[in-house]
Design a protein around this motif. Structure first.
Motif, PDB file in Angstrom:
ATOM      1  N   GLN A  30       0.832  -1.205   0.000  1.00 43.00           N
ATOM      2  CA  GLN A  30       0.000   0.000   0.000  1.00 43.00           C
ATOM      3  C   GLN A  30       0.866   1.255   0.000  1.00 43.00           C
ATOM      4  O   GLN A  30       0.666   2.184   0.791  1.00 43.00           O
ATOM      5  CB  GLN A  30      -0.979  -0.008   1.176  1.00 43.00           C
ATOM      6  N   MET A  31       1.840   1.251  -0.910  1.00 42.62           N
ATOM      7  CA  MET A  31       2.768   2.370  -1.039  1.00 42.62           C
ATOM      8  C   MET A  31       2.845   2.775  -2.507  1.00 42.62           C
ATOM      9  O   MET A  31       2.559   1.973  -3.392  1.00 42.62           O
ATOM     10  CB  MET A  31       4.177   1.968  -0.570  1.00 42.62           C
ATOM     11  N   THR A  32       3.232   4.024  -2.725  1.00 46.46           N
ATOM     12  CA  THR A  32       3.513   4.412  -4.091  1.00 46.46           C
ATOM     13  C   THR A  32       4.775   3.684  -4.529  1.00 46.46           C
ATOM     14  O   THR A  32       5.575   3.233  -3.695  1.00 46.46           O
ATOM     15  CB  THR A  32       3.755   5.937  -4.220  1.00 46.46           C
ATOM     16  N   LEU A  33       4.967   3.591  -5.823  1.00 47.10           N
ATOM     17  CA  LEU A  33       6.149   2.910  -6.340  1.00 47.10           C
ATOM     18  C   LEU A  33       7.420   3.606  -5.860  1.00 47.10           C
ATOM     19  O   LEU A  33       8.378   2.956  -5.433  1.00 47.10           O
ATOM     20  CB  LEU A  33       6.099   2.864  -7.870  1.00 47.10           C
ATOM     21  N   THR A  34       7.425   4.920  -5.875  1.00 45.04           N
ATOM     22  CA  THR A  34       8.586   5.685  -5.415  1.00 45.04           C
ATOM     23  C   THR A  34       8.880   5.411  -3.948  1.00 45.04           C
ATOM     24  O   THR A  34      10.020   5.104  -3.581  1.00 45.04           O
ATOM     25  CB  THR A  34       8.357   7.201  -5.627  1.00 45.04           C
ATOM     26  N   ASP A  35       7.852   5.505  -3.096  1.00 44.35           N
ATOM     27  CA  ASP A  35       8.062   5.267  -1.663  1.00 44.35           C
ATOM     28  C   ASP A  35       8.532   3.836  -1.399  1.00 44.35           C
ATOM     29  O   ASP A  35       9.409   3.600  -0.569  1.00 44.35           O
ATOM     30  CB  ASP A  35       6.782   5.551  -0.874  1.00 44.35           C
ATOM     31  N   TYR A  36       7.949   2.891  -2.129  1.00 46.61           N
ATOM     32  CA  TYR A  36       8.337   1.488  -1.960  1.00 46.61           C
ATOM     33  C   TYR A  36       9.814   1.286  -2.310  1.00 46.61           C
ATOM     34  O   TYR A  36      10.564   0.669  -1.545  1.00 46.61           O
ATOM     35  CB  TYR A  36       7.453   0.580  -2.824  1.00 46.61           C
ATOM     36  N   LEU A  37      10.248   1.805  -3.454  1.00 46.55           N
ATOM     37  CA  LEU A  37      11.644   1.635  -3.869  1.00 46.55           C
ATOM     38  C   LEU A  37      12.609   2.330  -2.924  1.00 46.55           C
ATOM     39  O   LEU A  37      13.684   1.808  -2.615  1.00 46.55           O
ATOM     40  CB  LEU A  37      11.830   2.136  -5.304  1.00 46.55           C
ATOM     41  N   ILE A  38      12.217   3.516  -2.432  1.00 44.83           N
ATOM     42  CA  ILE A  38      13.079   4.224  -1.472  1.00 44.83           C
ATOM     43  C   ILE A  38      13.203   3.421  -0.183  1.00 44.83           C
ATOM     44  O   ILE A  38      14.301   3.236   0.348  1.00 44.83           O
ATOM     45  CB  ILE A  38      12.549   5.645  -1.205  1.00 44.83           C
TER      46      ILE A  38
END
Length: 104
Positions: A30-38
């Motif tokens: 339940q994260m944006t792709l950017t937040d998940y990768l970071i």
């Protein structure tokens, strides 16, 4: 985190399957792709293993073993079960190469 301005980009190339897998994991978290990768990159510890000196020494040992093997094969002297010594050295060398991530 909401006040932070993200003004830097990183481009990467992925296969369609890799991208699909990463996007699915981000959605599952339940994260944006950017937040998940970071988050994934920050939570990952990187260990650098420099085994180059060990590898050089192991190659020297291997060279010595080859010289001994030649003498044994030429019947200059006898040493029982020398094949197991060579095989053991080969296994150590392969293990070090795999730790270094080099499959050559």
């Amino acid at each position: 985190m909401a006040n932070r301005k993200r003004n830097q980009t990183i481009s990467i190339r992925l296969t369609a399957e890799e991208k699909k897998e990463i996007v699915a994991k981000a959605e599952q978290a339940q994260m944006t792709l950017t937040d998940y990768l970071i988050e994934c990159s920050r939570d990952t510890d990187i260990t650098v293993t420099d085994l180059s000196e060990v590898l050089v020494e192991l190659k020297r040992v291997g060279n010595n073993l080859n010289q001994i093997a030649r003498k044994i094969n030429s019947k200059r002297f006898f040493f029982g079960k020398f094949d197991s010594v060579i095989e053991g050295q080969r296994k150590i060398y392969d293990a070090i190469l795999s730790l270094m991530g080099d499959e050559s």
